[in-house]
Design a protein around this motif. Structure first.
Motif, PDB file in Angstrom:
ATOM      1  N   UNK A 168      -5.686  -0.936  -4.650  1.00  0.00           N
ATOM      2  CA  UNK A 168      -4.523  -1.777  -4.370  1.00  0.00           C
ATOM      3  C   UNK A 168      -3.451  -1.409  -5.389  1.00  0.00           C
ATOM      4  N   UNK A 169      -2.517  -0.528  -5.010  1.00  0.00           N
ATOM      5  CA  UNK A 169      -1.644   0.127  -5.979  1.00  0.00           C
ATOM      6  C   UNK A 169      -0.590  -0.756  -6.629  1.00  0.00           C
ATOM      7  N   UNK A 170      -0.263  -1.878  -5.991  1.00  0.00           N
ATOM      8  CA  UNK A 170       0.740  -2.773  -6.565  1.00  0.00           C
ATOM      9  C   UNK A 170       0.085  -4.051  -7.078  1.00  0.00           C
ATOM     10  N   UNK A 183       3.740   4.607  -9.254  1.00  0.00           N
ATOM     11  CA  UNK A 183       2.770   3.520  -9.145  1.00  0.00           C
ATOM     12  C   UNK A 183       1.467   3.835  -9.869  1.00  0.00           C
ATOM     13  N   UNK A 184       0.955   5.055  -9.710  1.00  0.00           N
ATOM     14  CA  UNK A 184      -0.322   5.368 -10.353  1.00  0.00           C
ATOM     15  C   UNK A 184      -0.158   5.525 -11.868  1.00  0.00           C
ATOM     16  N   UNK A 192       0.828  -1.201   0.000  1.00  0.00           N
ATOM     17  CA  UNK A 192       0.000   0.000   0.000  1.00  0.00           C
ATOM     18  C   UNK A 192       0.865   1.254   0.000  1.00  0.00           C
ATOM     19  N   UNK A 193       0.232   2.379  -0.329  1.00  0.00           N
ATOM     20  CA  UNK A 193       0.910   3.678  -0.422  1.00  0.00           C
ATOM     21  C   UNK A 193       0.045   4.746   0.251  1.00  0.00           C
ATOM     22  N   UNK A 194       0.708   5.654   0.954  1.00  0.00           N
ATOM     23  CA  UNK A 194       0.090   6.930   1.321  1.00  0.00           C
ATOM     24  C   UNK A 194       0.974   8.020   0.723  1.00  0.00           C
ATOM     25  N   UNK A 195       0.380   8.883  -0.058  1.00  0.00           N
ATOM     26  CA  UNK A 195       1.137   9.865  -0.834  1.00  0.00           C
ATOM     27  C   UNK A 195       1.113  11.226  -0.140  1.00  0.00           C
TER      28      UNK A 195
END
Length: 250
Positions: free
Chosen positions: A132-134, A192-193, A105-108
């Motif tokens: 689910x970014x990955x 990632x996005x 997961x990611x928090x930007x």
């Protein structure tokens, strides 16, 4: 898996030893020039694409990387799957220097970066599902490949993306910890996005090179970071070499 594997090298990995280079592609994209030529070659006799995120030599700060151009160039050369190597700081107690992790997961927390190809100019406005970014299948392959060469990669965790190029304050790290972040780095987004927008399978291999601000027993020094980078990137290269074989055999 079928397709072509690409590797994005970060700090400490501006070159990929063992890669027999057959071509260096200077690609002009709708978003300008990539950070460096995309290298095409063979690793363990298998086709791989490689790009140095910060250029070679290392010179482009995280907030000025042309992420759109980098990802677009890889797709233009028929990449289907991308492994991004990230040097990160450890926030959680188990994220000691030298730890390898494939976050889920990611928090930007970054800002002001060109973060979409759906900008109304290159492509019409659109939206992606980024829950689910990955790509889970690619992450699982990465973890399995690491185990085959006796390297442990922690499967899961949250990557907090800071702006850089400065390191974070202790208060910022404590905030990220409260938010649930396990590691902190400067390059996880918008890579990632953009990969999701370009329909590329995408996973991160993170190397913890320092305890984040306020988490270590002493001040963060560039020498300590460089020492952990030097030792850790040898392990990263070992994993990538095995992953290439597994990727094309699966």
């Amino acid at each position: 898996m079928s397709g072509t594997l690409a590797i994005i090298g970060g700090t400490g990995l501006t070159e990929l030893p063992g890669l027999t280079i057959s071509a260096a592609h200077d690609i002009q994209t709708p978003f300008g020039a990539p950070s460096a030529p995309v290298l095409e070659g063979e690793l363990n006799g298998l086709r791989v694409l490689f790009i140095a995120r910060h250029g070679h030599p290392h010179k482009i700060p995280p907030h000025q990387v042309n992420y759109r151009a980098n990802l677009w160039a890889l797709q233009k050369l028929y990449a289907t799957d991308v492994i991004a190597v990230n040097a990160v700081g450890g926030i959680s107690k188990n994220m000691k220097p030298g730890t390898l992790i494939s976050p889920a997961q990611i928090i930007d927390y970054s800002f002001g970066r060109e973060s979409t190809i759906f900008d109304g100019e290159f492509a019409p406005l659109s939206h992606i599902d980024f829950s689910f970014p990955y790509t889970e299948t690619l992450r699982a392959e990465l973890v399995r490949s690491a185990a085959k060469v006796d390297q442990k990669v922690i499967n899961g965790g949250v990557y907090g993306v800071s702006q850089g190029p400065r390191l974070e304050t202790a208060a910022e790290i404590f905030r990220m910890e409260r938010d649930g972040c396990d590691i902190v780095g400067m390059t996880g987004m918008p890579e990632a996005c953009l990969a999701r927008e370009l329909k590329l399978n995408f996973a991160s291999l993170g190397l913890v090179v320092n305890s984040a601000a306020g988490k270590g027993a002493s001040a963060i020094t560039l020498k300590d970071i460089d020492d952990h980078l030097s030792a850790g990137m040898q392990r990263v290269r070992l994993i990538l070499s095995q992953l290439v074989v597994d990727f094309y055999q699966s």
